[in-house]
Structure formats: structure tokens, C-alpha cells
Write a protein that holds these residues in place. Structure first.
Motif, PDB file in Angstrom:
ATOM      1  N   ALA A  23       0.830  -1.208   0.000  1.00  0.00           N
ATOM      2  CA  ALA A  23       0.000   0.000   0.000  1.00  0.00           C
ATOM      3  C   ALA A  23       0.859   1.250   0.000  1.00  0.00           C
ATOM      4  O   ALA A  23       0.630   2.169  -0.794  1.00  0.00           O
ATOM      5  CB  ALA A  23      -0.924  -0.009   1.217  1.00  0.00           C
ATOM      6  N   LEU A  24       1.847   1.304   0.876  1.00  0.00           N
ATOM      7  CA  LEU A  24       2.702   2.486   0.947  1.00  0.00           C
ATOM      8  C   LEU A  24       3.419   2.723  -0.375  1.00  0.00           C
ATOM      9  O   LEU A  24       3.449   3.852  -0.880  1.00  0.00           O
ATOM     10  CB  LEU A  24       3.709   2.357   2.092  1.00  0.00           C
ATOM     11  N   GLU A  25       3.973   1.682  -0.941  1.00  0.00           N
ATOM     12  CA  GLU A  25       4.675   1.818  -2.222  1.00  0.00           C
ATOM     13  C   GLU A  25       3.739   2.342  -3.311  1.00  0.00           C
ATOM     14  O   GLU A  25       4.086   3.268  -4.060  1.00  0.00           O
ATOM     15  CB  GLU A  25       5.264   0.473  -2.636  1.00  0.00           C
ATOM     16  N   LEU A 110      10.176  10.517   5.819  1.00  0.00           N
ATOM     17  CA  LEU A 110       9.752  11.849   5.396  1.00  0.00           C
ATOM     18  C   LEU A 110       8.718  11.753   4.280  1.00  0.00           C
ATOM     19  O   LEU A 110       7.698  12.451   4.297  1.00  0.00           O
ATOM     20  CB  LEU A 110      10.963  12.669   4.937  1.00  0.00           C
ATOM     21  N   ARG A 111       8.946  10.868   3.317  1.00  0.00           N
ATOM     22  CA  ARG A 111       7.974  10.663   2.235  1.00  0.00           C
ATOM     23  C   ARG A 111       6.652  10.145   2.781  1.00  0.00           C
ATOM     24  O   ARG A 111       5.577  10.581   2.366  1.00  0.00           O
ATOM     25  CB  ARG A 111       8.529   9.701   1.189  1.00  0.00           C
ATOM     26  N   LYS A 112       6.726   9.220   3.728  1.00  0.00           N
ATOM     27  CA  LYS A 112       5.511   8.667   4.330  1.00  0.00           C
ATOM     28  C   LYS A 112       4.763   9.758   5.101  1.00  0.00           C
ATOM     29  O   LYS A 112       3.549   9.892   4.987  1.00  0.00           O
ATOM     30  CB  LYS A 112       5.857   7.491   5.250  1.00  0.00           C
ATOM     31  N   ARG A 113       5.496  10.542   5.879  1.00  0.00           N
ATOM     32  CA  ARG A 113       4.863  11.632   6.627  1.00  0.00           C
ATOM     33  C   ARG A 113       4.181  12.619   5.694  1.00  0.00           C
ATOM     34  O   ARG A 113       3.038  13.019   5.900  1.00  0.00           O
ATOM     35  CB  ARG A 113       5.897  12.361   7.482  1.00  0.00           C
ATOM     36  N   ASP A 114       4.868  12.998   4.630  1.00  0.00           N
ATOM     37  CA  ASP A 114       4.299  13.949   3.685  1.00  0.00           C
ATOM     38  C   ASP A 114       3.062  13.380   2.999  1.00  0.00           C
ATOM     39  O   ASP A 114       2.096  14.109   2.744  1.00  0.00           O
ATOM     40  CB  ASP A 114       5.345  14.378   2.654  1.00  0.00           C
TER      41      ASP A 114
END
Length: 189
Positions: A23-25, A110-114
């Protein structure tokens, strides 16, 4: 997160992790709204039924745990604070190291947070997880006192709303500090 000990529990945890990773990817590559649950199931090589068995709350729940870790962490920030440290100082320090306020995140985090901060469905789900900790945080703040006291419950709720209130501001850390400054000195009008 504790490691499951039984074979069935380990397999469930591995499937849940595969779904979360897929999912994240996909969310990072195509945006949250550009991804279907069928695509996530396919990427994790599971059926849709298996996906919904592991994640009944929908696709926004896929990149979060069940909220236990954050609830335990915020309670520990109060309960385990150093002697002489106020509840609000401990909570300010705790929040400063989380999500939109953290300054030492890896590029991946950082990418996940954004992604979370910039996606209304994900931000809303994250808020739901934070607010679910209100009772536990109120109990920690109250200590031996009354966790049902409206002032204690209000403080717990307000602190848990800080990520929602300040997380998308141009300078989230400055906004976090402004909120905690207000809580520490009170409203002066």
C-alpha cells in the motif's frame, strides 16, 4: 510491536506487513486516490477477502498500526517523565519528535509523513487513532486524580488534536510551540 510467537500469528503478521508495504509503495507512486484496494491486494499477492480480513477499516488503515503504539507512547511520555518535568513539557517534547514536527526523519519516513499529511483520508484516519487515546492520556495526566474531570479530559483531547491543528502549518514546529505556550500560560485574551 511485539513479535507473534505462534505460526498462525507470525503468518498473519507477515501478511499484514506485506499489505502495508504494498500500500505504501503504491500510494507513494500513484497517490492515495490513484490506488484501489484490488491493486494493493494484487501487489501483496493476496485475495481481496484476505486484505479485508486483515484490514477491515479500509485502505487508509493499511499504513498505520492499530494505534496501540502511539497510545502507549503518549501515556509513557507523561508517566515516565523525569522528576521536575511538567506534564505539558513532557507532552511538548513527545509531540516534537513525532510526525509533522520531527526534524530527524529518514528520507523514507519523510515521504511517508508527507503522504499522510497531504492526504485528507490518511490525515483523518491518523487523527482518529490519536483521539482514540484520549481516555488513556487523561488517566495518565490525572495520575491518582480523576481522569473524568472535564479539565483533564479537555487537556488530553486538546493535546491529541495538536497534530491536526498544527501539522500542515508552514512551520509546524513553531505552531506546536505556540499551542503548548498557550496551554502552559493559559488564555489571556
Amino acid at each position: 510491536m511485539t513479535t507473534p510467537t505462534g505460526r498462525r500469528e507470525r503468518k498473519k503478521a507477515l501478511t499484514r506487513q506485506a499489505l502495508a508495504d504494498a500500500a505504501l509503495e503504491l500510494f507513494l507512486e500513484h497517490g492515495y486516490d490513484g490506488v484501489t484496494v484490488a491493486q494493493i491486494a494484487d501487489a501483496a499477492d493476496v485475495s481481496l477477502a484476505t486484505l479485508f480480513k486483515h484490514v477491515p477499516d479500509g485502505k487508509e488503515a493499511l499504513i498505520f498500526d492499530d494505534g496501540t503504539e502511539r497510545r502507549e507512547a503518549v501515556v509513557a511520555a507523561v508517566r515516565d517523565r523525569p522528576a521536575g518535568t511538567s506534564v505539558l513539557a513532557a507532552l511538548r517534547e513527545f509531540m516534537a519528535g513525532r510526525g509533522p514536527f520531527a526534524t530527524d526523519l529518514t528520507p523514507e519516513l519523510l515521504r511517508k509523513r508527507d503522504l499522510i499529511v497531504g492526504t485528507p483520508a490518511l490525515a483523518g484516519y491518523q487523527r482518529k487513532l490519536w483521539i482514540a487515546g484520549e481516555g488513556a492520556l487523561a488517566a495518565a495526566i490525572a495520575g491518582e486524580g480523576d481522569a473524568q474531570d472535564p479539565a483533564v479530559r479537555a487537556l488530553a483531547r486538546y493535546v491529541l488534536e495538536v497534530p491536526e491543528l498544527a501539522g500542515t502549518d508552514p512551520d509546524p514546529r513553531a505552531s506546536l510551540d505556540a499551542i503548548f505556550d498557550l496551554l502552559e500560560r493559559g488564555w489571556t485574551g
